[in-house]
Motif scaffolding. Structure first.
Motif, PDB file in Angstrom:
ATOM      1  N   LYS A  17      38.450  42.613  34.087  1.00  0.00           N
ATOM      2  CA  LYS A  17      38.702  43.931  33.509  1.00  0.00           C
ATOM      3  C   LYS A  17      39.472  43.710  32.211  1.00  0.00           C
ATOM      4  O   LYS A  17      40.324  42.819  32.129  1.00  0.00           O
ATOM      5  CB  LYS A  17      39.552  44.795  34.455  1.00  0.00           C
ATOM      6  CG  LYS A  17      38.914  45.077  35.806  1.00  0.00           C
ATOM      7  CD  LYS A  17      37.870  46.162  35.654  1.00  0.00           C
ATOM      8  CE  LYS A  17      37.147  46.442  36.944  1.00  0.00           C
ATOM      9  NZ  LYS A  17      37.862  47.256  37.886  1.00  0.00           N
ATOM     10  N   PRO A  18      39.213  44.530  31.192  1.00  0.00           N
ATOM     11  CA  PRO A  18      39.890  44.336  29.899  1.00  0.00           C
ATOM     12  C   PRO A  18      41.411  44.339  29.993  1.00  0.00           C
ATOM     13  O   PRO A  18      42.090  43.604  29.285  1.00  0.00           O
ATOM     14  CB  PRO A  18      39.392  45.513  29.047  1.00  0.00           C
ATOM     15  CG  PRO A  18      38.136  45.969  29.696  1.00  0.00           C
ATOM     16  CD  PRO A  18      38.265  45.635  31.162  1.00  0.00           C
ATOM     17  N   GLU A  19      41.961  45.149  30.889  1.00  0.00           N
ATOM     18  CA  GLU A  19      43.421  45.282  30.967  1.00  0.00           C
ATOM     19  C   GLU A  19      44.088  44.283  31.916  1.00  0.00           C
ATOM     20  O   GLU A  19      45.310  44.240  32.020  1.00  0.00           O
ATOM     21  CB  GLU A  19      43.784  46.715  31.388  1.00  0.00           C
ATOM     22  CG  GLU A  19      43.352  47.090  32.791  1.00  0.00           C
ATOM     23  CD  GLU A  19      41.893  47.512  32.945  1.00  0.00           C
ATOM     24  OE1 GLU A  19      41.529  47.919  34.065  1.00  0.00           O
ATOM     25  OE2 GLU A  19      41.107  47.434  31.983  1.00  0.00           O
ATOM     26  N   LEU A  24      48.929  41.190  33.970  1.00  0.00           N
ATOM     27  CA  LEU A  24      49.457  39.923  34.472  1.00  0.00           C
ATOM     28  C   LEU A  24      50.643  39.445  33.622  1.00  0.00           C
ATOM     29  O   LEU A  24      51.695  39.095  34.157  1.00  0.00           O
ATOM     30  CB  LEU A  24      48.344  38.871  34.480  1.00  0.00           C
ATOM     31  CG  LEU A  24      48.744  37.465  34.882  1.00  0.00           C
ATOM     32  CD1 LEU A  24      49.258  37.427  36.310  1.00  0.00           C
ATOM     33  CD2 LEU A  24      47.555  36.526  34.722  1.00  0.00           C
ATOM     34  N   LEU A  25      50.484  39.472  32.313  1.00  0.00           N
ATOM     35  CA  LEU A  25      51.556  39.011  31.429  1.00  0.00           C
ATOM     36  C   LEU A  25      52.774  39.930  31.502  1.00  0.00           C
ATOM     37  O   LEU A  25      53.916  39.460  31.416  1.00  0.00           O
ATOM     38  CB  LEU A  25      51.047  38.892  29.998  1.00  0.00           C
ATOM     39  CG  LEU A  25      49.940  37.851  29.791  1.00  0.00           C
ATOM     40  CD1 LEU A  25      49.451  37.880  28.352  1.00  0.00           C
ATOM     41  CD2 LEU A  25      50.394  36.461  30.194  1.00  0.00           C
ATOM     42  N   MET A  40      42.318  30.942  30.574  1.00  0.00           N
ATOM     43  CA  MET A  40      41.515  31.883  31.319  1.00  0.00           C
ATOM     44  C   MET A  40      40.053  31.552  31.114  1.00  0.00           C
ATOM     45  O   MET A  40      39.649  31.170  30.018  1.00  0.00           O
ATOM     46  CB  MET A  40      41.811  33.287  30.781  1.00  0.00           C
ATOM     47  CG  MET A  40      41.139  34.397  31.484  1.00  0.00           C
ATOM     48  SD  MET A  40      41.631  35.960  30.736  1.00  0.00           S
ATOM     49  CE  MET A  40      40.148  36.320  29.843  1.00  0.00           C
ATOM     50  N   SER A  41      39.263  31.675  32.170  1.00  0.00           N
ATOM     51  CA  SER A  41      37.822  31.466  32.032  1.00  0.00           C
ATOM     52  C   SER A  41      37.088  32.464  32.911  1.00  0.00           C
ATOM     53  O   SER A  41      37.556  32.835  33.985  1.00  0.00           O
ATOM     54  CB  SER A  41      37.444  30.033  32.400  1.00  0.00           C
ATOM     55  OG  SER A  41      37.792  29.760  33.733  1.00  0.00           O
ATOM     56  N   SER A  42      35.923  32.897  32.437  1.00  0.00           N
ATOM     57  CA  SER A  42      35.097  33.839  33.191  1.00  0.00           C
ATOM     58  C   SER A  42      34.123  33.077  34.060  1.00  0.00           C
ATOM     59  O   SER A  42      33.687  31.982  33.722  1.00  0.00           O
ATOM     60  CB  SER A  42      34.303  34.724  32.227  1.00  0.00           C
ATOM     61  OG  SER A  42      35.159  35.524  31.476  1.00  0.00           O
ATOM     62  N   SER A  43      33.748  33.688  35.167  1.00  0.00           N
ATOM     63  CA  SER A  43      32.740  33.094  36.039  1.00  0.00           C
ATOM     64  C   SER A  43      31.371  33.224  35.371  1.00  0.00           C
ATOM     65  O   SER A  43      31.196  33.977  34.411  1.00  0.00           O
ATOM     66  CB  SER A  43      32.735  33.805  37.391  1.00  0.00           C
ATOM     67  OG  SER A  43      32.346  35.155  37.206  1.00  0.00           O
TER      68      SER A  43
END
Length: 92
Positions: A17-19, A24-25, A40-43
């Motif tokens: 999700k964009p947010e 998290l931060l 960070m990496s996308s599946s």
């Protein structure tokens, strides 16, 4: 009384999700942890994200992990490597 900071690594699986990264931060900052690194990496399907973060703090890591787990899109929080403890003096 001086406390030393401990380094921690966390691996977080979540929905893409964009947010999500913003949330998290923000949790890391609000819980008093210093962010050392983040990747960070996308599946392959593009629906999931894997985020690896390194943080340090005088606080116990459970203060952070319990809050990250409450984030709506988080599926799993793991601590792949436990913090390395310093050897005790006189112990071989």
């Amino acid at each position: 009384m001086s406390h030393s900071k401990t380094n921690y690594s966390l691996s977080i699986q979540c929905h893409k999700k964009p947010e999500m990264m913003e949330r998290l931060l923000r949790v890391v900052r609000h819980r008093g942890f210093d962010l050392e690194s983040v990747s960070m990496s996308s599946s392959e399907c593009g629906k999931m994200v894997s985020a690896d973060i390194d943080v340090c703090s005088e606080r116990p890591i459970e203060m952070l992990t319990s809050q990250i787990e409450k984030l709506y899109d988080v599926l799993q929080v793991r601590q792949p490597m436990a913090a390395k403890a310093m050897p005790q003096e006189g112990v071989l």
